[in-house]
Design an enzyme around this catalytic site. Structure first.
Site, short mmCIF file in Angstrom:
data_model
loop_
_atom_site.label_atom_id
_atom_site.label_comp_id
_atom_site.label_asym_id
_atom_site.label_seq_id
_atom_site.Cartn_x
_atom_site.Cartn_y
_atom_site.Cartn_z
N LEU A 157 0.75 -8.92 -3.56
CA LEU A 157 1.70 -9.83 -4.22
C LEU A 157 1.15 -10.31 -5.57
O LEU A 157 1.90 -10.48 -6.54
CB LEU A 157 1.97 -11.04 -3.32
CG LEU A 157 2.52 -12.26 -4.08
CD1 LEU A 157 3.98 -12.09 -4.37
CD2 LEU A 157 2.22 -13.54 -3.37
N HIS A 160 1.49 -2.51 3.66
CA HIS A 160 0.71 -1.46 2.99
C HIS A 160 0.44 -0.27 3.91
O HIS A 160 -0.66 0.29 3.91
CB HIS A 160 -0.59 -2.03 2.39
CG HIS A 160 -0.33 -3.08 1.36
ND1 HIS A 160 0.22 -2.79 0.13
CD2 HIS A 160 -0.50 -4.42 1.39
CE1 HIS A 160 0.37 -3.91 -0.55
NE2 HIS A 160 -0.05 -4.92 0.19
N GLN A 196 3.26 0.55 -4.11
CA GLN A 196 2.30 -0.43 -3.60
C GLN A 196 2.70 -0.97 -2.22
O GLN A 196 1.85 -1.37 -1.43
CB GLN A 196 2.18 -1.56 -4.63
CG GLN A 196 1.08 -2.54 -4.38
CD GLN A 196 1.57 -3.97 -4.52
OE1 GLN A 196 2.52 -4.36 -3.85
NE2 GLN A 196 0.92 -4.73 -5.37
#
Length: 313
Positions: free
Chosen positions: A94, A203, A252
């Site tokens: 983030l 992730h 990401q």
């Protein structure tokens, strides 16, 4: 003269009451007002007063942390730090969005809206209880990768999620896969494996539905070239071009955060001073473990911001 990087933390750094100490700074106060408007409800009330459970909800945590980190940056600028332009910016997960806002690539209000939706998409990508994450302490990256490959083939998908610093790697994936790494961690040389309290397998490739939704959202978002280069999580390399940044922000969501590699890349680029903006000091601790010779300044409050300025100018 060495170079300076401004860095910004990701989820896990949040705490109820963060940012309250910066509200006397008009630019910081405006950030919270803009974030409330961006998400469409009183996010700032949750940030300042809780309850903690509401702040821990990913769709709240992400805009809350982004806004607080930027508020401490504004406190730093108001104390005279506006004279200092970093050579690079970076952020952990983030925090990469915060870094882009700090470097002028994203308007703070747009960034708050986008990460609020990013958080929601991440929460909705995998049904509750089907995914998980665990911190693996003491294992080498290659050995842990080999164990994850074996577990994925035999039990359930599990992948490297955050390569934080030597001896600290987070894995993410299906519940059974993560549980298998918890029980078999010693095979990879792990001293300890600690299951994490998270709302999803962040992730990991299980987040693909969130990445797809984010890609559609980012296609219409206004994103400029950052005023200073960003070192990206996915590549641990410099990126400045808006389309490339968009692509990497989407990747990401499913790709590992290469934080150790990113810090080493910044050091190779000549950075010898890291300034962390945000609550807590998570990144400062990780950077210290990556390289004990660099200078680390932690700006985790309005007082810390004022104290940091004379040491950096």
């Amino acid at each position: 003269m060495g170079k300076i990087a401004f860095v910004f933390p990701g989820q896990g750094a949040q705490a109820v009451g963060m940012g309250k100490d910066a509200l006397h700074i008009p630019a910081a106060k405006q950030l919270y007002e803009a974030a409330d408007e961006a998400v469409g409800y009183a996010l700032s009330r949750i940030v300042f007063d809780g309850p903690e459970e509401a702040l821990k909800s990913t769709s709240n945590t992400q805009p809350a942390l982004l806004t607080t980190s930027l508020a401490y940056l504004e406190a730093f600028r108001a104390a005279g730090g506006a004279k200092l332009t970093p050579d690079y910016v970076a952020g952990h997960s983030l925090g990469e969005w915060t870094a882009l806002a700090a470097a002028g690539a994203l308007a703070p209000m747009d960034a708050a809206r986008l990460v609020h939706l990013r958080g929601r998409y991440m929460e909705e990508a995998v049904p509750g209880g089907r995914g998980g994450m665990a911190a693996v302490l003491g294992a080498e990256r290659e050995a842990l990768q080999a164990l994850c490959d074996a577990v994925t083939a035999e039990t359930g998908r599990v992948e490297l999620a955050n390569v934080n610093c030597p001896g600290q790697i987070v894995v993410s994936g299906a519940k059974e896969g993560v549980e298998a790494v918890v029980s078999r961690g010693k095979e990879a040389g792990a001293k300890r494996v600690i299951p994490l309290e998270v709302s999803g397998p962040f992730h990991s490739s299980l987040m693909q539905p969130a990445a797809d939704r984010l890609e559609a959202l980012l296609a219409d978002a206004s994103l400029d070239a950052p005023a200073v280069p960003l070192v990206a999580n996915v590549t641990a390399d410099i990126v400045r071009e808006p389309d490339a940044i968009r692509r990497l922000l989407v990747q990401q969501v499913c790709a590992p955060v290469l934080w150790e590699d990113s810090v080493n890349r910044l050091i190779a680029l000549g950075v010898d001073t890291f300034v962390e903006f945000g609550p807590g000091s998570v990144l400062s601790g990780l950077i210290k473990k990556i390289n004990k010779d660099v200078r680390i300044v932690t700006v985790n409050g309005a007082e810390a911001a004022a104290a940091a300025v004379p040491t950096l100018l």
